[in-house]
Design a protein around this motif. Structure first.
Motif, PDB file in Angstrom:
ATOM      1  N   PHE A   1       1.845   8.093  -2.793  1.00 38.14           N
ATOM      2  CA  PHE A   1       0.689   7.234  -2.995  1.00 38.14           C
ATOM      3  C   PHE A   1       0.959   5.770  -2.648  1.00 38.14           C
ATOM      4  O   PHE A   1       0.064   4.943  -2.747  1.00 38.14           O
ATOM      5  N   GLN A   2       2.163   5.450  -2.224  1.00 33.32           N
ATOM      6  CA  GLN A   2       2.460   4.068  -1.869  1.00 33.32           C
ATOM      7  C   GLN A   2       1.605   3.585  -0.707  1.00 33.32           C
ATOM      8  O   GLN A   2       1.195   2.436  -0.670  1.00 33.32           O
ATOM      9  N   TRP A   3       1.318   4.459   0.256  1.00 32.62           N
ATOM     10  CA  TRP A   3       0.483   4.057   1.381  1.00 32.62           C
ATOM     11  C   TRP A   3      -0.904   3.669   0.900  1.00 32.62           C
ATOM     12  O   TRP A   3      -1.510   2.733   1.411  1.00 32.62           O
ATOM     13  N   LEU A   4      -1.409   4.379  -0.130  1.00 32.14           N
ATOM     14  CA  LEU A   4      -2.730   4.072  -0.665  1.00 32.14           C
ATOM     15  C   LEU A   4      -2.738   2.707  -1.350  1.00 32.14           C
ATOM     16  O   LEU A   4      -3.684   1.933  -1.198  1.00 32.14           O
ATOM     17  N   GLU A   5      -1.673   2.387  -2.062  1.00 23.65           N
ATOM     18  CA  GLU A   5      -1.562   1.070  -2.687  1.00 23.65           C
ATOM     19  C   GLU A   5      -1.558  -0.022  -1.629  1.00 23.65           C
ATOM     20  O   GLU A   5      -2.193  -1.068  -1.803  1.00 23.65           O
ATOM     21  N   GLN A   6      -0.849   0.215  -0.533  1.00 25.85           N
ATOM     22  CA  GLN A   6      -0.774  -0.778   0.538  1.00 25.85           C
ATOM     23  C   GLN A   6      -2.138  -0.968   1.203  1.00 25.85           C
ATOM     24  O   GLN A   6      -2.558  -2.095   1.455  1.00 25.85           O
TER      25      GLN A   6
ATOM     26  N   ARG B   1      -8.324  -5.455  -0.145  1.00 25.88           N
ATOM     27  CA  ARG B   1      -8.606  -6.551  -1.078  1.00 25.88           C
ATOM     28  C   ARG B   1      -8.456  -7.904  -0.377  1.00 25.88           C
ATOM     29  O   ARG B   1      -9.277  -8.806  -0.569  1.00 25.88           O
TER      30      ARG B   1
ATOM     31  N   THR C   1      -4.991  -0.459  -0.150  1.00 25.57           N
ATOM     32  CA  THR C   1      -5.821  -1.146  -1.140  1.00 25.57           C
ATOM     33  C   THR C   1      -5.561  -2.645  -1.112  1.00 25.57           C
ATOM     34  O   THR C   1      -6.500  -3.444  -1.175  1.00 25.57           O
ATOM     35  N   ARG C   2      -4.295  -3.048  -0.996  1.00 27.47           N
ATOM     36  CA  ARG C   2      -3.961  -4.483  -0.890  1.00 27.47           C
ATOM     37  C   ARG C   2      -4.587  -5.088   0.366  1.00 27.47           C
ATOM     38  O   ARG C   2      -5.123  -6.193   0.326  1.00 27.47           O
TER      39      ARG C   2
ATOM     40  N   LYS D   1       4.680   9.677  -6.643  1.00 21.53           N
ATOM     41  CA  LYS D   1       4.549   8.220  -6.600  1.00 21.53           C
ATOM     42  C   LYS D   1       4.789   7.706  -5.184  1.00 21.53           C
ATOM     43  O   LYS D   1       4.038   6.859  -4.691  1.00 21.53           O
ATOM     44  N   ASP D   2       5.805   8.230  -4.514  1.00 21.20           N
ATOM     45  CA  ASP D   2       6.100   7.819  -3.145  1.00 21.20           C
ATOM     46  C   ASP D   2       4.957   8.155  -2.201  1.00 21.20           C
ATOM     47  O   ASP D   2       4.656   7.393  -1.284  1.00 21.20           O
TER      48      ASP D   2
ATOM     49  N   TRP E   1      -2.892  -7.569   6.763  1.00 21.32           N
ATOM     50  CA  TRP E   1      -1.525  -7.305   6.335  1.00 21.32           C
ATOM     51  C   TRP E   1      -0.713  -8.588   6.198  1.00 21.32           C
ATOM     52  O   TRP E   1       0.416  -8.553   5.764  1.00 21.32           O
TER      53      TRP E   1
END
Length: 75
Positions: A24-29, A35, A31-32, A21-22, A70
């Motif tokens: 993949f946090q960069w991928l979530e960021q 978006r 993605t934000r 999970k940790d 960002w």
């Protein structure tokens, strides 16, 4: 409690899932950020009538469009 919940292999699995999970946090960021960029580009493409419908001016849209990806407030 079952023996499975207390076994060492269960703890290793939980630790691996937390690590996954940790990682993949960069991928979530990213993605934000993407978006936000995409949404702002769509906002810039709206015509005056559509901007009036959502209650903002062309100046507001330009200001929003120029923000960095960002710079995400309210998330």
């Amino acid at each position: 409690m079952s023996a499975r919940l207390l076994s060492p292999s269960a703890f290793r699995l939980d630790a691996a899932l937390v690590g996954l999970k940790d990682s993949f946090q960069w991928l979530e960021q990213v993605t934000r950020f993407w978006r936000a960029y995409e949404t702002r580009q769509h906002l810039a493409a709206l015509d005056e009538h559509m901007l009036r419908d959502i209650g903002i001016t062309r100046m507001d849209a330009c200001i929003e469009t120029r923000r960095q990806p960002w710079d995400i407030r309210g998330i």
